[in-house]
Design an enzyme around this catalytic site. Structure first.
Site, PDB file in Angstrom:
ATOM      1  N   HIS A 100       0.789  -1.233   0.000  1.00 34.15           N
ATOM      2  CA  HIS A 100       0.000   0.000   0.000  1.00 34.15           C
ATOM      3  C   HIS A 100       0.822   1.283   0.000  1.00 34.15           C
ATOM      4  CE1 HIS A 100      -0.141  -0.243   4.732  1.00 34.15           C
ATOM      5  NE2 HIS A 100       1.063  -0.432   4.249  1.00 34.15           N
ATOM      6  N   HIS A 101       2.155   1.179   0.002  1.00 41.00           N
ATOM      7  CA  HIS A 101       2.989   2.388   0.011  1.00 41.00           C
ATOM      8  C   HIS A 101       3.432   2.829  -1.385  1.00 41.00           C
ATOM      9  CE1 HIS A 101       3.157   2.224   4.317  1.00 41.00           C
ATOM     10  NE2 HIS A 101       3.856   1.115   4.347  1.00 41.00           N
ATOM     11  N   GLY A 102       3.344   1.958  -2.376  1.00 38.30           N
ATOM     12  CA  GLY A 102       3.860   2.273  -3.704  1.00 38.30           C
ATOM     13  C   GLY A 102       3.244   3.544  -4.281  1.00 38.30           C
ATOM     14  N   ASN A 108       8.404   2.748  -2.652  1.00 36.74           N
ATOM     15  CA  ASN A 108       8.228   3.399  -1.349  1.00 36.74           C
ATOM     16  C   ASN A 108       7.992   2.324  -0.298  1.00 36.74           C
ATOM     17  OD1 ASN A 108       7.837   5.625   0.435  1.00 36.74           O
ATOM     18  ND2 ASN A 108       5.616   5.482   0.186  1.00 36.74           N
ATOM     19  N   ASP A 142      -0.172   5.374   2.776  1.00 39.42           N
ATOM     20  CA  ASP A 142       0.038   6.658   2.114  1.00 39.42           C
ATOM     21  C   ASP A 142      -0.159   6.593   0.603  1.00 39.42           C
ATOM     22  OD1 ASP A 142       2.299   5.019   2.113  1.00 39.42           O
ATOM     23  OD2 ASP A 142       3.726   6.683   2.088  1.00 39.42           O
TER      24      ASP A 142
END
Length: 342
Positions: A100-102, A108, A142
């Site tokens: 879920h950070h990509g 990321n 994010d």
């Protein structure tokens, strides 16, 4: 998967191999230049200084490794395929997903592609317009937040440890769209998560009346994980899933964070057991115990003197206590905001 098979919970009829997403599918959100850089990094095993600066590849957080494109592209392929399959009601599980950070143009937080975003876009492409995204990873989502900020048809709820990387998702960050953040204090336990589930997650999702639910079920909020200071048992995650299941007839469950192999394997196996209607055993049979005893963890503290319960049981002992004041006050703030926005 091995543990689920040892328990007899994963017959061949319940398993599909994820396809590797093609570059054209990945550019539904990621930039073509980034996808090309990721493929080149896998081919050569290295990146230039310019690529490192632009795309954050080849860093300590996003190292180049032999499957740096194939592995995340396969996880993304599973989430994209799930979006297509959920044109019909059903419950699908992609434990290799949850990255879920990509970000669109850069890696990321060890997330090279953002399969939750790609999965949501696939659901929409297949006619499901209102998506509830619930994220109970120890870290704030994010990348997903960036993708759907200002979008009223994506409900995003994230519970995560306060003041921990990526240092986004504060309580007061309402955004333009339908985003709800619940930072948790250090030491938050099962009763804290139950309060968040009953006071925020379930009522918000029920009121939203989604066409599909996506649950990112990161396992790094449990006590044994080295990358958070939360103190939950795996029962907390299973409770959230059980609460969400009756609220929609289409659900995609993703993995996510989790860095202790015993706690991750047990928690995610229990997720599949919950989804598929299995009874959680009090004690694991020997073949399942052997799966867990065959794991290793190169960690100076958690990889040594592993508690016997992590080999012999699936469910943790509950980790309960008084609900933290920060959780009570945060839920009160969000409840007041909900009354304004309903």
């Amino acid at each position: 998967m091995d543990l689920s098979c040892a328990l007899g919970w994963l017959p061949g009829t319940s398993y599909l191999t994820s396809p590797r997403a093609k570059p054209a599918a990945l550019t539904a959100w990621h930039t073509p230049d980034y996808i090309a850089a990721l493929q080149a990094a896998e081919l050569t095993g290295s990146v230039s200084d310019d690529v490192r600066a632009r795309h954050a590849l080849g860093t300590a957080s996003n190292p180049v490794y032999p499957e740096v494109f194939r592995r995340p592209a396969t996880a993304a392929g599973g989430s994209i395929m799930a979006g297509s399959m959920l044109r019909a009601p059903g419950r699908l599980y992609n434990p290799g997903g949850g990255t879920h950070h990509g970000l669109p143009d850069r890696a990321n937080g060890f997330c090279y592609l953002n399969d939750p975003v790609l999965g949501i876009l696939s659901l929409r492409h297949n006619g499901l317009s209102r998506i509830a995204y619930v994220d109970i990873d120890a870290h704030h989502c994010d990348g997903v937040a960036a993708a759907f900020e200002g979008d009223p048809d994506v409900l995003m709820i994230s519970s995560h440890e306060a003041r921990r990387w990526p240092f986004t998702g504060p309580l007061e960050e309402r955004g333009v769209g339908n985003a709800w953040n619940m930072p948790l204090p250090r030491g938050a336990h099962d009763d804290d998560m139950a309060a968040v589930c009953d006071g925020l997650i379930l009522p918000r999702v029920a009121a939203f009346r989604p066409d599909a639910i996506v649950l990112q079920c990161g396992a790094d909020a449990v006590t044994e994980d080295p990358l958070s200071r939360l103190q939950m048992s795996n029962n907390a995650h299973w409770r959230v899933l059980r609460g969400l299941m009756p609220l929609c007839d289409r659900m995609l469950v993703l993995g996510g964070g989790g860095y202790n192999p015993w706690s991750v394997g047990r928690l995610w196996t229990g997720i599949w057991g919950t989804l598929s209607g299995q009874d959680i055993p009090d004690r694991l049979p020997l073949n399942a115990q052997n799966v867990l005893r065959g794991l290793s963890f190169d960690h100076p503290r958690l990889g040594r003197s592993v508690p016997e319960d992590l080999f012999t049981t699936l469910a943790d002992r509950p980790r309960t206590g008084a609900v933290h004041d920060d959780v009570r006050s945060g839920l009160a703030t969000l409840a007041a905001r909900a009354r304004v926005w309903v």
